[in-house]
Scaffold this active site. Sequence first.
Site, PDB file in Angstrom:
ATOM      1  N   ASP A  59       2.234  -4.307  -4.295  1.00 17.69           N
ATOM      2  CA  ASP A  59       1.239  -5.343  -4.616  1.00 17.69           C
ATOM      3  C   ASP A  59       0.125  -5.291  -3.573  1.00 17.69           C
ATOM      4  O   ASP A  59       0.375  -5.560  -2.390  1.00 17.69           O
ATOM      5  CB  ASP A  59       1.888  -6.730  -4.608  1.00 17.69           C
ATOM      6  CG  ASP A  59       2.663  -7.011  -5.882  1.00 17.69           C
ATOM      7  OD1 ASP A  59       2.952  -6.051  -6.606  1.00 17.69           O
ATOM      8  OD2 ASP A  59       3.000  -8.181  -6.129  1.00 17.69           O
ATOM      9  N   HIS A  80      11.533  -3.425  -8.186  1.00 20.90           N
ATOM     10  CA  HIS A  80      10.519  -4.462  -8.381  1.00 20.90           C
ATOM     11  C   HIS A  80      10.156  -5.076  -7.029  1.00 20.90           C
ATOM     12  O   HIS A  80      11.038  -5.356  -6.205  1.00 20.90           O
ATOM     13  CB  HIS A  80      11.065  -5.557  -9.311  1.00 20.90           C
ATOM     14  CG  HIS A  80      10.182  -6.760  -9.436  1.00 20.90           C
ATOM     15  ND1 HIS A  80      10.509  -7.982  -8.883  1.00 20.90           N
ATOM     16  CD2 HIS A  80       8.983  -6.928 -10.042  1.00 20.90           C
ATOM     17  CE1 HIS A  80       9.551  -8.858  -9.157  1.00 20.90           C
ATOM     18  NE2 HIS A  80       8.619  -8.258  -9.857  1.00 20.90           N
ATOM     19  N   ASN A  81       8.849  -5.287  -6.786  1.00 19.33           N
ATOM     20  CA  ASN A  81       8.394  -5.884  -5.524  1.00 19.33           C
ATOM     21  C   ASN A  81       9.153  -5.298  -4.331  1.00 19.33           C
ATOM     22  O   ASN A  81       9.778  -6.022  -3.541  1.00 19.33           O
ATOM     23  CB  ASN A  81       8.538  -7.412  -5.557  1.00 19.33           C
ATOM     24  CG  ASN A  81       7.489  -8.060  -6.443  1.00 19.33           C
ATOM     25  OD1 ASN A  81       6.605  -7.389  -6.983  1.00 19.33           O
ATOM     26  ND2 ASN A  81       7.573  -9.365  -6.616  1.00 19.33           N
ATOM     27  N   GLU A 136       7.191  -0.436  -6.343  1.00 16.01           N
ATOM     28  CA  GLU A 136       6.069  -1.322  -6.649  1.00 16.01           C
ATOM     29  C   GLU A 136       5.348  -1.709  -5.362  1.00 16.01           C
ATOM     30  O   GLU A 136       5.980  -2.027  -4.344  1.00 16.01           O
ATOM     31  CB  GLU A 136       6.542  -2.580  -7.378  1.00 16.01           C
ATOM     32  CG  GLU A 136       5.364  -3.444  -7.825  1.00 16.01           C
ATOM     33  CD  GLU A 136       5.766  -4.588  -8.728  1.00 16.01           C
ATOM     34  OE1 GLU A 136       4.897  -5.067  -9.479  1.00 16.01           O
ATOM     35  OE2 GLU A 136       6.937  -5.015  -8.689  1.00 16.01           O
TER      36      GLU A 136
END
Length: 525
Positions: free
Chosen positions: A98, A66-67, A96
């Site tokens: 963004d 995640h992130n 991930e």
Amino acid sequence: MTKSIAFEIIQKYEPIEEVKLLRQMSFEGFTRYMCSSECLLFNNKFKKVYQDMHHPLQDYFISSSHNTYLVSDQLVGPSDIWGYESALVKGCRCLEIDCWDGSQNEPVVYHGYTLTSKLLFKTVIQAIHKYAFITSEYPVVLSLENHCSPSQQEVMANNLQSILGDALLSDTLDDFPDKLPSPEALKFKILVKNKKIGTLTETHARRGSDKHGQVEELEEYEEIDQEEEEDNVKESKNFKLLVQKYEITAFYFYTTKVKVAVALSDLVIYTKAEKFRNFDHSKQYQQFNETNSIGEKTARRLSKLKAREFILHTKKFITRIYPKATRADSSNFNPQEFWNVGCQMVALNFQTPGLPMDIQNGKFLDNGGSGYILKPQFLRGNKSEFHPYEVPEGSNPLTLTIRLISGMQLPLSSNSSSNKANALVSIEIFGVPNDESKQQTCVIQKNAFNPRWNETFTFVIQVPELALIRFVVENQNVIAGNEFLGQYTLPVLCMNKGYRHVPLFSKTGESLDPASLFIYVWYVR
């Protein structure tokens, strides 16, 4: 053990030639053998890929982050390429990214609306291309959290194609036009997970055409966390509120219109991002190549109250679980509860050490550390009635006995003036709720060099296919709480039987060799 195997061990570990010629073993030779990698708790045969890798992607647990760009907290910490490099070296297969509009028409990667630092999107893709297949040759999924304008989405598409080249999957495989391929079929391939316009047939028809400036709009449903956001949503005039009443809770959605560049959309093949609404909707309308991302809180409610429906869903569709937004410190949840219902991608903050990452790292030791683990038959077979909160019908439990004999050169205590730990060991089982348990030894006072416990523990495990075992060494501190010294976690079914050494690792996952535990293991089913 046969005579030939015994002779091979003597030849390999016996240092005294005269003893070796007699086909015997001295105490020194025996010690060398017992301290070798052959006598570790983890069975060597699981250090290579041994599972059938020809099942469709939804049949596997997939190591997920995640992130991934963050290496500290979620609000003001730095973003760093090292996050991607480190995760890939650890065998992570779903990263991930963004993505936001940057200056000079260069998309950037950071945690939007925070003070975290920014990375260039193309720099991230270059690092991924370099490290993607160092640890595992099986496919990598890039989960794009895409906030870019259409023009910068086109830049992203160009970056992906020019940097990744043939490694980027940009069209369906001939043998898989209407079903998910296997990890084997996707070896050395990188897949893009993002919003997608139209069908795979339309994507294939546009292949090779000029897509510059082509933008389409799609309507999306965004779920609002009922407990935290209900009042805000009701007060807003811009949200269309859809309330679907279930026996669990009410889910609130608002619709948004999103512009997607066709150039980027067409790079999404088998991992189209699709918002999860409910299991009935997915059963009727969800396509084979659509994946869902579900927040931790919603997923937990569903796993507890609609576990069978959840399992039926994950048998068909790849499902990703991500941490709730309030984990600003980059803390993690226990991934086990979501593996229990077959969720393939349980995304954790890899930068945060602790119990959840110990469980994650322990689970993915299996199958050669490839980042893909074939789910048990009861989580992928059509006829299974498995429920994680119920004892399986016709259960065939595993009885595990562990004699914890001693420790060797355990880590020193940082809280003791003499650096001599009051050592104790906890043995924990993680799995379905009925299997979870914890037992611990007595405390050996002021001896971390060679403490001896000689204590025996027995565990009855109903679903060993999902069970992990964790050994934790601590320094007892009655006032301040026990001090963590080292741990080791692995799948129960990956353990060797007999007399074994348990290597220990620090909180951050570094080897503490030669620190270890000496145990005797036996299990029957």
